[in-house]
Design a protein around this motif. Structure first.
Motif, mmCIF file in Angstrom:
data_model
loop_
_atom_site.group_PDB
_atom_site.id
_atom_site.type_symbol
_atom_site.label_atom_id
_atom_site.label_comp_id
_atom_site.label_asym_id
_atom_site.label_seq_id
_atom_site.Cartn_x
_atom_site.Cartn_y
_atom_site.Cartn_z
ATOM 1 N N GLY A 168 42.418 42.860 41.859
ATOM 2 C CA GLY A 168 43.001 42.097 40.765
ATOM 3 C C GLY A 168 42.721 40.612 40.826
ATOM 4 O O GLY A 168 43.225 39.851 40.019
ATOM 5 N N GLY A 169 41.914 40.170 41.803
ATOM 6 C CA GLY A 169 41.519 38.769 41.815
ATOM 7 C C GLY A 169 42.642 37.809 42.126
ATOM 8 O O GLY A 169 42.718 36.729 41.560
ATOM 9 N N THR A 170 43.556 38.168 43.060
ATOM 10 C CA THR A 170 44.665 37.281 43.372
ATOM 11 C C THR A 170 44.273 36.191 44.359
ATOM 12 O O THR A 170 44.985 35.224 44.526
ATOM 13 C CB THR A 170 45.826 38.076 43.995
ATOM 14 N N GLY A 171 43.133 36.382 45.022
ATOM 15 C CA GLY A 171 42.738 35.424 46.037
ATOM 16 C C GLY A 171 43.326 35.726 47.390
ATOM 17 O O GLY A 171 42.974 35.089 48.375
ATOM 18 N N LYS A 172 44.242 36.699 47.475
ATOM 19 C CA LYS A 172 44.853 37.077 48.742
ATOM 20 C C LYS A 172 44.032 38.149 49.427
ATOM 21 O O LYS A 172 43.182 38.797 48.810
ATOM 22 C CB LYS A 172 46.275 37.578 48.505
ATOM 23 N N LEU B 253 37.969 24.326 27.116
ATOM 24 C CA LEU B 253 36.949 25.049 27.875
ATOM 25 C C LEU B 253 37.527 26.359 28.410
ATOM 26 O O LEU B 253 36.856 27.395 28.404
ATOM 27 C CB LEU B 253 36.436 24.174 29.028
ATOM 28 N N GLY B 254 38.783 26.312 28.865
ATOM 29 C CA GLY B 254 39.428 27.527 29.365
ATOM 30 C C GLY B 254 39.552 28.586 28.287
ATOM 31 O O GLY B 254 39.368 29.785 28.557
ATOM 32 N N ASP B 255 39.870 28.174 27.066
ATOM 33 C CA ASP B 255 39.946 29.122 25.948
ATOM 34 C C ASP B 255 38.595 29.806 25.726
ATOM 35 O O ASP B 255 38.512 31.022 25.517
ATOM 36 C CB ASP B 255 40.360 28.407 24.658
ATOM 37 N N TRP B 256 37.534 29.004 25.754
ATOM 38 C CA TRP B 256 36.189 29.534 25.520
ATOM 39 C C TRP B 256 35.795 30.540 26.607
ATOM 40 O O TRP B 256 35.248 31.610 26.328
ATOM 41 C CB TRP B 256 35.192 28.380 25.467
ATOM 42 N N ILE B 257 36.067 30.184 27.847
ATOM 43 C CA ILE B 257 35.746 31.090 28.962
ATOM 44 C C ILE B 257 36.499 32.407 28.805
ATOM 45 O O ILE B 257 35.943 33.492 29.009
ATOM 46 C CB ILE B 257 36.089 30.408 30.306
ATOM 47 N N GLN B 258 37.763 32.312 28.407
ATOM 48 C CA GLN B 258 38.562 33.520 28.203
ATOM 49 C C GLN B 258 38.020 34.363 27.065
ATOM 50 O O GLN B 258 37.909 35.588 27.172
ATOM 51 C CB GLN B 258 40.016 33.118 27.916
ATOM 52 N N GLY C 115 34.550 41.276 40.798
ATOM 53 C CA GLY C 115 34.662 40.244 41.815
ATOM 54 C C GLY C 115 36.116 39.876 42.037
ATOM 55 O O GLY C 115 36.939 39.968 41.138
ATOM 56 N N GLN C 116 36.435 39.469 43.228
ATOM 57 C CA GLN C 116 37.802 39.070 43.554
ATOM 58 C C GLN C 116 37.833 37.542 43.596
ATOM 59 O O GLN C 116 37.159 36.919 44.417
ATOM 60 C CB GLN C 116 38.231 39.651 44.908
ATOM 61 N N TYR C 117 38.594 36.954 42.710
ATOM 62 C CA TYR C 117 38.557 35.499 42.561
ATOM 63 C C TYR C 117 39.152 34.790 43.765
ATOM 64 O O TYR C 117 40.280 35.051 44.179
ATOM 65 C CB TYR C 117 39.307 35.075 41.304
ATOM 66 N N GLN C 118 38.367 33.929 44.342
ATOM 67 C CA GLN C 118 38.832 32.999 45.355
ATOM 68 C C GLN C 118 38.979 31.642 44.657
ATOM 69 O O GLN C 118 38.165 31.298 43.797
ATOM 70 C CB GLN C 118 37.812 32.888 46.494
ATOM 71 N N PRO C 119 39.988 30.874 44.993
ATOM 72 C CA PRO C 119 40.202 29.573 44.324
ATOM 73 C C PRO C 119 39.059 28.597 44.600
ATOM 74 O O PRO C 119 39.164 27.681 45.406
ATOM 75 C CB PRO C 119 41.524 29.085 44.930
ATOM 76 N N ILE C 120 37.938 28.805 43.921
ATOM 77 C CA ILE C 120 36.771 27.936 44.086
ATOM 78 C C ILE C 120 37.042 26.563 43.476
ATOM 79 O O ILE C 120 36.665 25.528 44.030
ATOM 80 C CB ILE C 120 35.535 28.595 43.441
ATOM 81 N N GLY D 285 40.423 35.572 36.281
ATOM 82 C CA GLY D 285 39.506 36.700 36.170
ATOM 83 C C GLY D 285 38.299 36.374 35.325
ATOM 84 O O GLY D 285 37.166 36.770 35.635
ATOM 85 N N ALA D 286 38.527 35.630 34.219
ATOM 86 C CA ALA D 286 37.423 35.240 33.350
ATOM 87 C C ALA D 286 36.490 34.274 34.072
ATOM 88 O O ALA D 286 35.260 34.358 33.938
ATOM 89 C CB ALA D 286 37.968 34.608 32.074
ATOM 90 N N VAL D 287 37.049 33.351 34.837
ATOM 91 C CA VAL D 287 36.228 32.411 35.601
ATOM 92 C C VAL D 287 35.387 33.170 36.623
ATOM 93 O O VAL D 287 34.208 32.867 36.832
ATOM 94 C CB VAL D 287 37.111 31.353 36.287
ATOM 95 N N GLN D 288 35.987 34.178 37.261
ATOM 96 C CA GLN D 288 35.233 34.964 38.236
ATOM 97 C C GLN D 288 34.062 35.678 37.573
ATOM 98 O O GLN D 288 32.974 35.762 38.129
ATOM 99 C CB GLN D 288 36.146 35.980 38.915
ATOM 100 N N LEU D 289 34.286 36.206 36.374
ATOM 101 C CA LEU D 289 33.197 36.863 35.655
ATOM 102 C C LEU D 289 32.071 35.857 35.374
ATOM 103 O O LEU D 289 30.890 36.174 35.544
ATOM 104 C CB LEU D 289 33.714 37.470 34.353
ATOM 105 N N PHE D 290 32.434 34.652 34.942
ATOM 106 C CA PHE D 290 31.434 33.615 34.696
ATOM 107 C C PHE D 290 30.660 33.293 35.970
ATOM 108 O O PHE D 290 29.435 33.128 35.945
ATOM 109 C CB PHE D 290 32.111 32.349 34.160
ATOM 110 N N LEU D 291 31.367 33.228 37.091
ATOM 111 C CA LEU D 291 30.713 32.934 38.359
ATOM 112 C C LEU D 291 29.757 34.056 38.749
ATOM 113 O O LEU D 291 28.614 33.806 39.144
ATOM 114 C CB LEU D 291 31.766 32.734 39.461
#
Length: 799
Positions: free
Chosen positions: A382-386, A645-650, A665-670, A682-688
């Motif tokens: 679920g991309g919690t970063g934990k 920008l966040g809206d667009w990424i989403q 991908g599991q989102y790490q706080p990059i 989650g959307a940011v992780q997909l972009f990455l």
């Protein structure tokens, strides 16, 4: 501290075939129950043995691949009415794409099931080879009727996307439905005319995504003897080109009981409603099992007891897990508070735990030195970063190929035990019943001790339910349910399930569905406005029963195989829906439960009033239909709202995974300004993962900044992987001729957007710094969807 669910992660479309198979077990248990039966979700609801579920659907045992061999004990290919050659001919005729595949072997009987069953099917094993790449899959044909039971062509082939159906599709959903309904009689000739009805019970329908591939899902139930039957259904996917890409037929090869009920429907309803009341509870209005979604909550009234199906002839209630009769009338569920005593869970407050430190915390649970242990540190689902430790113990006994295994899953930061499961290969012959050496009271004390020692603040957060299930088919297993409470109200679907066998040994522990800080904040804002008496009356008014054939068994619970069984029963329904329902505590309306994912077809796509007359209304309607956009709390779409920008990424991420079901991908706080619990993580992780962010080295993303037209041009150039080409177009004559060319930094990206027709330059001016509205973004995205089949790197391309 956030408490998160976990599971093995994968993109939804990759997991579909397995999901459809594994979900059927949970559906059999959940479909005929209401209310508090889902406050305590059965141990069947999970789909992954490593995550602690007590149901074993698939075994790792491989069947022989030799042509015509038997995979299941007691099966004889000579009994088949459809020959191996006929079965092969049928699938090739119905699915011409299989001519590209190589048939590696045929097995008589289902593969990879434990214990072996007696289902008469031909299982054909195929391989597709494309250069150095290959993939394997199987098809199944009923050896008695010739029905196709299972077909799912791997979605990742062909590699060149030549046959992929992108938006806009060549066939509409209505046309696809006609194709599906014309195909079903060919693929399943045993289905009698007039017995098939459309259904929305298929919980894992295809995700219709703007950026494709376009697929339509259809599901149907099949009546037997004029009565609906749980074990009879068909579902299939038709792509946007009109091709059948998935077909699944669920059927019972055994006999059905007579269709005559000695108990009337009226009498069954009276028995169901006798003494029935309601209980106020917190209820998730989105699936608990999709942690990638932003979980939403309601407060509502649920039945105060489990509403089981009733045998239509004996009148006895039916245990939906084991298929056995339950004596006496249904009683309201009651709870017992836990008393803090003995060893209590203490969260780790230092650095991340090592595997050895985790083992120290599992003393008394972890097996001895006769087991070999493997440990792995990985990300939560679920991309919690934990992160969490997965521990796997395998027993290795000389001369024994298949020995038992044990699994545990532990939060790497806090040390909380999330799940534990013991798996034993079922014997070929049923184990003999043995007398338990511990009493139920002793087993209960053990379960309470385990919960107190491994669950945070268990004495405050949990209460022991009296809704226990005792399995004594071959050996005694005591099962206990600890209900999660918040502010003295039960939280629907959140429990700790513990199974103790007759020797006092832990068999199963599952506590991985929990509340996050965000959940708790949402619960604090909920207050019931409907009077309990009014809610009770609405429940009684909308409660009814349906006569149908129900099924149980065919799976393993706590290492005990439950024999398949079909019965004629009255099944509770609420407002005509078999899904667990409740009375909304604010509106007073009857609502269906969302503990499990719901069909995409249930989601409304009506265009809000503020968008209906907008110049971009058609594009806005398309994004609403494909679930890229949704109305706000006021019911409006706000098309002129300026995006960040966040809206667009989403929005772009939802164009690929509309329900944000991205598990790749599991989102790490990059980025320091996008924490793990951010709604766009989650959307940011997909972009990455897709390489859609031009500069990944920066420590900040600034998702709150206004989205400009030049930013969109750059973003789309990166998403289409035209970065190098855009450099070539930096001196493009069209871009340089714009009246505001000097204000454009990324002229190559702007030039490409103009050439591709994704963006315009009205009056010879591009306006690079102008903020982009929701309506403008909708138009750009729809144009991009039209372009999908014409670019070298489609946005949904596998990677």
């Amino acid at each position: 501290m956030d408490e998160q669910q976990h599971a093995a992660g994968m993109p939804k479309n990759q997991a579909k075939e397995r999901s459809l198979r594994n979900t059927s077990v949970a559906k059999k248990v959940l479909a005929g129950t209401l209310g508090l039966s889902l406050l305590q979700v059965p141990l069947l609801a999970s789909a992954d043995t490593a995550s602690g579920t007590s149901v074993v659907k698939d075994s790792v045992v491989s069947a022989s691949q030799d042509s015509g061999s038997t995979a299941s004990k007691g099966l004889n290919p000579a009994d088949a009415k459809i020959t191996k050659a006929q079965a092969e001919s049928r699938v090739k005729d119905l699915f011409p794409v299989l001519k590209e595949a190589r048939l590696d072997g045929v097995t008589y009987g289902e593969q990879n099931v434990s214990p072996p069953n007696t289902k008469k099917v031909w299982v054909q094993n195929w391989t597709i080879q494309k250069g150095n790449h290959s993939t394997g899959f199987s098809t199944e044909v009923d050896a008695i009727t010739g029905d196709i039971l299972n077909y799912y062509y791997p979605y990742s082939y062909p590699f060149d996307d030549s046959n992929t159906a992108y938006y806009p599709p060549a066939v509409s959903e209505q046309e696809a439905q006609k194709i599906a309904e014309a195909f079903i009689p060919k693929a399943a000739p045993s289905i009698k005319a007039g017995t098939m009805k459309p259904s929305n019970q298929n919980l894992y329908l295809s995700n219709k995504a703007l950026f494709g591939p376009v697929q339509y899902s259809f599901s149907y139930t099949i009546d037997v003897n004029g009565i609906p039957a749980d074990n009879e259904s068909v579902s299939l996917d038709v792509d946007g080109n009109g091709n059948i890409v998935r077909f699944n037929r669920n059927t019972n090869q055994g006999d059905y009981p007579a269709a005559k009920a000695t108990i009337s429907k009226e009498d069954a309803e009276k028995r169901l409603e006798q003494g029935l009341s309601v209980t106020l509870a917190y209820i998730p209005s989105t699936s608990l099992y999709d942690t990638s979604a932003n979980r939403e909550w309601k407060i509502g009234y649920v039945p105060d007891r489990t509403l089981e199906p009733m045998d239509a002839n004996s009148g006895k209630r039916i245990d939906t897990i084991f298929g056995k009769d339950l004596d006496g009338p249904s009683q309201a569920v009651s709870y017992t508070a836990l008393k803090a005593s003995g060893k209590l869970f203490t969260p780790n407050k230092g650095g991340q735990l090592t595997s050895d430190e985790v083992l120290q915390r599992l003393q008394g649970i972890a097996p001895g030195s006769d087991y070999q242990i493997q440990s792995n540190l990985g990300n939560y689902w679920g991309g919690t970063g934990k992160q969490a430790w997965s521990l796997n113990w395998n027993k290795r006994t000389a001369g024994i190929y298949r020995d038992d295994s044990k699994y545990a899953y532990v939060d790497a930061d806090t040390g909380q035990l999330l799940s534990y499961h013991e798996f034993q290969y079922p014997d070929a012959e049923p184990a003999k019943a043995t007398a338990p050496s511990v009493t139920e009271a002793q087993a209960q004390a053990k379960a309470i001790e385990l919960v107190l020692a491994h669950y945070p603040n268990a004495a405050e957060a949990l209460k022991l339910s009296d809704a226990k299930t005792l399995n004594t088919a071959t050996k005694t297993v005591y099962q206990f349910v600890f209900q999660r409470f918040y502010k003295d109200l039960p939280v629907n679907g959140m429990t700790v399930n513990v199974s103790i066998d007759g020797s006092g040994k832990l068999v199963n522990y599952n506590a991985d569905t929990s509340l996050s800080d965000k959940d708790i904040k949402a619960l604090d804002n909920l207050t019931a406005k409907v009077d309990p008496k009014d809610a009770q009356q609405r429940l009684l008014d909308d409660l009814s029963v349906e006569l149908r054939y129900i099924s149980s068994g065919g799976y393993t619970v706590d290492n005990t195989y439950v024999e398949p069984k079909v019965r004629l029963a009255y099944v509770p329904t609420l407002n005509g829906d078999r899904n667990v329902g409740y009375i909304d505590g604010v509106t007073g309306k009857t609502e269906a439960s969302s503990l499990l994912p719901v069909s995409n077809k249930d989601k409304s796509a009506a265009l809000p009033s503020d968008a209906a007359n907008h110049a971009a209304s058609k594009d806005l309607a398309t994004l609403l239909e494909y679930r890229v956009l949704s109305p706000g709390e006021d019911g409006l779409l706000h098309p002129e709202a300026e995006l960040t920008l966040g809206d667009w990424i989403q929005m772009m991420a939802k164009g690929v995974y509309p329900d944000q079901g991205y598990y790749g991908g599991q989102y790490q706080p990059i980025f320091t300004d996008v924490p793990a619990d951010s709604p766009i993580s989650g959307a940011v992780q997909l972009f990455l993962d897709k390489g859609w962010l031009k500069d990944e080295k920066s420590s900040e993303l600034h998702p709150e900044q206004k989205l400009t037209r030049e930013a969109v041009a750059t973003s789309l150039t990166t998403a289409l992987h035209y970065n190098r080409l855009s450099k070539f177009f930096q001196q493009d004559a069209q871009a340089l001729s714009l009246s505001d060319a000097n204000a454009i930094q990324d002229k190559g990206a702007v030039a490409l957007m103009l050439k591709l027709g994704l963006m315009d330059a009205a009056g010879g001016k591009f306006d690079p710094a102008k903020p982009v509205t929701k309506a403008e973004a909708a138009t750009i995205m729809v144009r991009l969807a039209h372009l999908q089949s014409k670019v070298d790197t489609p946005l949904n391309q596998r990677y």
